[in-house]
Structure formats: C-alpha cells, structure tokens
Write a protein that holds these residues in place. Structure first.
Motif, PDB file in Angstrom:
ATOM      1  N   ALA A 118       0.834  -1.205   0.000  1.00 35.73           N
ATOM      2  CA  ALA A 118       0.000   0.000   0.000  1.00 35.73           C
ATOM      3  C   ALA A 118       0.867   1.253   0.000  1.00 35.73           C
ATOM      4  CB  ALA A 118      -0.935  -0.013   1.210  1.00 35.73           C
ATOM      5  N   ALA A 119       1.985   1.215   0.729  1.00 36.58           N
ATOM      6  CA  ALA A 119       2.880   2.369   0.758  1.00 36.58           C
ATOM      7  C   ALA A 119       3.506   2.609  -0.614  1.00 36.58           C
ATOM      8  CB  ALA A 119       3.964   2.157   1.809  1.00 36.58           C
ATOM      9  N   VAL A 120       3.831   1.540  -1.335  1.00 33.56           N
ATOM     10  CA  VAL A 120       4.424   1.698  -2.660  1.00 33.56           C
ATOM     11  C   VAL A 120       3.384   2.224  -3.643  1.00 33.56           C
ATOM     12  CG1 VAL A 120       5.673   0.541  -4.514  1.00 33.56           C
ATOM     13  CG2 VAL A 120       6.100  -0.110  -2.147  1.00 33.56           C
ATOM     14  N   GLN A 121       2.151   1.786  -3.532  1.00 23.26           N
ATOM     15  CA  GLN A 121       1.079   2.347  -4.352  1.00 23.26           C
ATOM     16  C   GLN A 121       0.931   3.845  -4.088  1.00 23.26           C
ATOM     17  OE1 GLN A 121      -0.901   0.941  -6.678  1.00 23.26           O
ATOM     18  NE2 GLN A 121      -0.161  -1.154  -6.499  1.00 23.26           N
ATOM     19  N   SER A 122       1.018   4.231  -2.818  1.00 27.60           N
ATOM     20  CA  SER A 122       0.938   5.648  -2.465  1.00 27.60           C
ATOM     21  C   SER A 122       2.112   6.431  -3.047  1.00 27.60           C
ATOM     22  CB  SER A 122       0.899   5.793  -0.941  1.00 27.60           C
ATOM     23  OG  SER A 122       0.871   7.147  -0.560  1.00 27.60           O
TER      24      SER A 122
ATOM     25  N   ARG B  53       1.753   9.712  -5.355  1.00 34.74           N
ATOM     26  CA  ARG B  53       2.388  10.989  -4.997  1.00 34.74           C
ATOM     27  C   ARG B  53       3.226  11.520  -6.145  1.00 34.74           C
ATOM     28  NH1 ARG B  53       3.785  12.332   0.101  1.00 34.74           N
ATOM     29  NH2 ARG B  53       4.548  14.243  -0.898  1.00 34.74           N
ATOM     30  N   ALA B  54       3.945  10.638  -6.813  1.00 36.47           N
ATOM     31  CA  ALA B  54       4.788  11.054  -7.932  1.00 36.47           C
ATOM     32  C   ALA B  54       3.943  11.676  -9.043  1.00 36.47           C
ATOM     33  CB  ALA B  54       5.582   9.856  -8.463  1.00 36.47           C
ATOM     34  N   VAL B  55       2.827  11.037  -9.378  1.00 38.42           N
ATOM     35  CA  VAL B  55       1.963  11.538 -10.451  1.00 38.42           C
ATOM     36  C   VAL B  55       1.281  12.832 -10.025  1.00 38.42           C
ATOM     37  CG1 VAL B  55      -0.060  11.024 -11.872  1.00 38.42           C
ATOM     38  CG2 VAL B  55       1.649   9.238 -11.421  1.00 38.42           C
TER      39      VAL B  55
ATOM     40  N   PHE C  72      10.080  -8.865  -3.074  1.00 34.32           N
ATOM     41  CA  PHE C  72       8.706  -8.366  -3.069  1.00 34.32           C
ATOM     42  C   PHE C  72       8.653  -6.842  -3.090  1.00 34.32           C
ATOM     43  CE2 PHE C  72       7.793 -12.717  -1.971  1.00 34.32           C
ATOM     44  CZ  PHE C  72       6.621 -12.949  -2.683  1.00 34.32           C
ATOM     45  N   GLY C  73       9.687  -6.174  -2.609  1.00 39.33           N
ATOM     46  CA  GLY C  73       9.733  -4.725  -2.775  1.00 39.33           C
ATOM     47  C   GLY C  73       9.696  -4.329  -4.235  1.00 39.33           C
ATOM     48  N   GLN C  74      10.386  -5.103  -5.084  1.00 34.26           N
ATOM     49  CA  GLN C  74      10.389  -4.822  -6.519  1.00 34.26           C
ATOM     50  C   GLN C  74       9.070  -5.258  -7.171  1.00 34.26           C
ATOM     51  OE1 GLN C  74      13.203  -3.347  -6.135  1.00 34.26           O
ATOM     52  NE2 GLN C  74      13.698  -4.644  -4.395  1.00 34.26           N
ATOM     53  N   VAL C  75       8.484  -6.344  -6.665  1.00 32.10           N
ATOM     54  CA  VAL C  75       7.153  -6.745  -7.124  1.00 32.10           C
ATOM     55  C   VAL C  75       6.159  -5.614  -6.887  1.00 32.10           C
ATOM     56  CG1 VAL C  75       5.231  -8.337  -6.697  1.00 32.10           C
ATOM     57  CG2 VAL C  75       7.581  -9.212  -6.793  1.00 32.10           C
ATOM     58  N   HIS C  76       6.207  -5.040  -5.681  1.00 31.29           N
ATOM     59  CA  HIS C  76       5.286  -3.950  -5.352  1.00 31.29           C
ATOM     60  C   HIS C  76       5.534  -2.738  -6.246  1.00 31.29           C
ATOM     61  CE1 HIS C  76       5.133  -5.850  -1.074  1.00 31.29           C
ATOM     62  NE2 HIS C  76       4.393  -6.507  -1.943  1.00 31.29           N
ATOM     63  N   GLY C  77       6.803  -2.459  -6.537  1.00 34.81           N
ATOM     64  CA  GLY C  77       7.106  -1.351  -7.430  1.00 34.81           C
ATOM     65  C   GLY C  77       6.532  -1.560  -8.821  1.00 34.81           C
ATOM     66  N   ALA C  78       6.691  -2.772  -9.345  1.00 37.71           N
ATOM     67  CA  ALA C  78       6.149  -3.062 -10.680  1.00 37.71           C
ATOM     68  C   ALA C  78       4.626  -2.957 -10.686  1.00 37.71           C
ATOM     69  CB  ALA C  78       6.593  -4.455 -11.118  1.00 37.71           C
ATOM     70  N   ARG C  79       3.977  -3.487  -9.656  1.00 34.66           N
ATOM     71  CA  ARG C  79       2.508  -3.406  -9.585  1.00 34.66           C
ATOM     72  C   ARG C  79       2.040  -1.955  -9.514  1.00 34.66           C
ATOM     73  NH1 ARG C  79      -0.212  -7.994  -9.119  1.00 34.66           N
ATOM     74  NH2 ARG C  79       0.747  -9.841  -8.188  1.00 34.66           N
ATOM     75  N   ALA C  80       2.809  -1.113  -8.861  1.00 28.61           N
ATOM     76  CA  ALA C  80       2.401   0.283  -8.694  1.00 28.61           C
ATOM     77  C   ALA C  80       2.575   1.085  -9.973  1.00 28.61           C
ATOM     78  CB  ALA C  80       3.196   0.924  -7.557  1.00 28.61           C
ATOM     79  N   VAL C  81       3.649   0.833 -10.716  1.00 30.97           N
ATOM     80  CA  VAL C  81       3.963   1.729 -11.831  1.00 30.97           C
ATOM     81  C   VAL C  81       3.453   1.241 -13.181  1.00 30.97           C
ATOM     82  CG1 VAL C  81       6.240   0.765 -12.495  1.00 30.97           C
ATOM     83  CG2 VAL C  81       5.795   3.241 -12.695  1.00 30.97           C
ATOM     84  N   LEU C  82       3.308  -0.066 -13.377  1.00 33.52           N
ATOM     85  CA  LEU C  82       2.907  -0.534 -14.710  1.00 33.52           C
ATOM     86  C   LEU C  82       1.547  -0.002 -15.155  1.00 33.52           C
ATOM     87  CD1 LEU C  82       4.295  -4.186 -14.850  1.00 33.52           C
ATOM     88  CD2 LEU C  82       5.205  -2.108 -15.916  1.00 33.52           C
TER      89      LEU C  82
END
Length: 326
Positions: free
Chosen positions: A69-73, A77-79, A117-127
């Motif tokens: 959830a934090a990575v989605q946030s 925030r970036a956008v 999983f940190g990178q998994v979360h990053g991919a799920r957030a940005v793709l």
C-alpha cells in the motif's frame, strides 16, 4: 530506442544510499525530477538537498517497499506532484550473511520481502501508470546473484534469482505495449554501504568480493537503461566470468566457490551476530560508495588473478565438453 532525456520524472526506490542514491544524483544533475523513496526520512532529506543543488527537483516520499500500500501511495504521490512517471528504478535491497541454517527465519524472510517483493510492489504500482501513458521504463537492479550462487547469502540469492525471473516474465507480458520497457541491470560486487549494513551470522566481518565495481559504473548503466532500454546490462567483468563458470561447469564452480568466498569475502576479524539494517534503516553510513576499492587493492589483485584462473579452467572444461559431444 533512444528516449528524450529532458525533464524526466524518475522514481527511485532505495534512494538513501548506494546505487539508488547515486542514480538520484545523476538524474538530478541533468535536470530530472526525482522522487526519492526509502525508509529513513532524514537521509532522504539529505539526498533531496543534494539533488536540488545538482539542478533537479526532488520529492521525498518515505516508503517501506515491503508495504504494498505504501508503494502504491508512492506512485500516486509522484503523479500528483509531477504529472507522470517516465522511469521507475527498483534499487531497494537488504543483505544477510550466514549459513542458511544459522540465519534466523525472520531475517531470511525480510531480505526476500525487501529485495524481491519490494520490486514486485514497485512493478505493480507503476505498470498501470505506464500503460495509461503508453510509455515508461522499469529498471530492476538484479545483481550477478540473479545468475549464480555462493555460500552465506542464501536469502539474497533466492531474492535475486526470483527478481531476474520476474523481470523476464514482465518483458514477455508487455510485448503488447511497445512503449514500455523492462530492464535488468546485473552488477557484480559494488563498492556501496550494503555490506556494512548487512545482517551477519557468519562469525566474521565481511567485505564485498573483490575486485569491487565502482558504483558510478552501475549508476551509468541505470541512466543508460532509461535512455536506451536494453533487456540486460552487465557491469563488472570478473564476476561475470564467475557466472560463465557457474553455467558451463557447475560441478567445478560448486567445488571452488566456498574456499573462494572464505578467502576473499570473510575477514579475519570476528563479528557478533547482528540484524544490520534488515528491519530498520541504518543512517550511520549512507553515502554512494563505502571506500572498499581504496582499502582493498592488494586483496582485489589476488582475487582478480584467482577469478581469471577459474575462468580459464571453466573455458578449458567447456572446450573439453564440446569436444566430447561433437
């Protein structure tokens, strides 16, 4: 395909030290807007100040990448701040040394949670954002440990092998989106603070396996991946010779890797068990490099000689194998 380099918006997970910090400064120096994510707020603020001094704009978003959830946030925030995301760099990682049997289960799991999983979360957030834009570059810092193994780093190896596989699958699944690229950067041992930050259950102080790669070379590879995406970018010749040996003659590699690690990765000084920065950030050492290349030159020369000998043995063995099967 070369991409425009003006006014890029780059999210960097793991921006507080090492490769992530170096990448943030490099992108900022050419005027990019950088979104800085890591667990330590004070360190991120220091990196942000340096990025602004270098000429870029910087947004600090404290983020634990194990929290999806934090990575989605972070992506939102970036956008919200900059309107888009041109590139996302997955550089967050933690490390643990010790035999598998001696490494506490929670430490092993946290290394995998952060480094894979940190990178998994990053991919799920940005793709999804990349698909909305029709373009974007995801850069995963995989490590040569995505293609070989060695004693004492079971959790890190497990995470990096998984990350390389994930990167390849994402690239295959995104063939319907030609504007989106997924790149893997595979450095050998790099002169960063990750070794000083590592959990340690091996009984000795540790050092990166020489010869150690300058972090600036890896940072340059990350920048190149964003500008001219390639599936795989290797950094560090000697360690990739070891990967070749691992692939061509696995039995020989398996027989030699432990004594090689014992000689060149473990120091004589004893070390008590410690969790390092696996569960919480360590702000005592947070620069881009950690000075290993300046203080380990003699050992680096011996290791390089040994690595060349191993590579030659692997090449000879490979030639014999080809001769027997021809």
């Amino acid at each position: 395909m070369r991409r425009r380099v003006v006014h890029q918006v780059v999210v960097i997970a793991g921006a507080s030290s090492g490769i992530g910090r170096g990448a943030a400064l490099a992108f900022a120096a050419r005027g990019a807007d950088v979104v800085l994510a890591a667990r330590g707020v004070e360190t991120l603020e220091e990196v942000a100040r340096q990025c602004r001094e270098a000429g870029g704009r910087a947004l600090v978003v404290p983020t634990d990448v194990t929290d999806e959830a934090a990575v989605q946030s972070l992506a939102r925030r970036a956008v919200e701040e900059f309107g888009r995301i041109d590139a996302w760099v997955n550089a967050a990682a933690v490390w643990s040394y010790g035999r598998f049997e001696d490494t506490p289960g929670p430490v092993f799991r946290q290394v995998v949670d952060t480094t894979l999983f940190g990178q998994v979360h990053g991919a799920r957030a940005v793709l999804p954002q990349f698909r909305l834009q029709g373009r974007g570059v995801l850069v995963n810092i995989v490590s040569i440990y995505g293609q070989l193994s060695s004693p004492y780093v079971s959790s890190y190896v497990a995470a990096k092998w998984g990350l390389l596989g994930l990167t390849e699958v994402l690239r295959q699944e995104l063939r319907d989106a030609p504007g989106i690229s997924v790149c893997a950067v595979l450095p050998g041992a790099v002169d960063t603070p990750i070794y000083r930050h590592a959990a340690n259950y091996v009984g000795h102080r540790i050092r990166p396996l020489p010869p150690v790669v300058a972090p600036e070379r890896v940072v340059a590879a990350v920048v190149r991946a964003v500008d001219r995406p390639e599936p795989m970018i290797y950094v560090g010749r000697a360690h990739h010779l070891a990967a070749r040996l691992h692939r061509l003659t696995p039995r020989l590699y398996g027989a030699l890797v432990k004594p090689f690690m014992d000689e060149f990765a473990l120091q004589d000084a004893p070390a008590a068990p410690r969790e390092g920065n696996v569960f919480a950030p360590d702000t005592r050492v947070s620069g881009v490099d950690d000075g290993w290349r300046r203080h380990d030159r003699r050992r680096a020369g011996r290791a390089a000689t040994a690595a060349v000998a191993l590579a030659a043995a692997g090449a000879a063995a490979s030639g014999l194998l080809r001769g027997r099967t021809s």
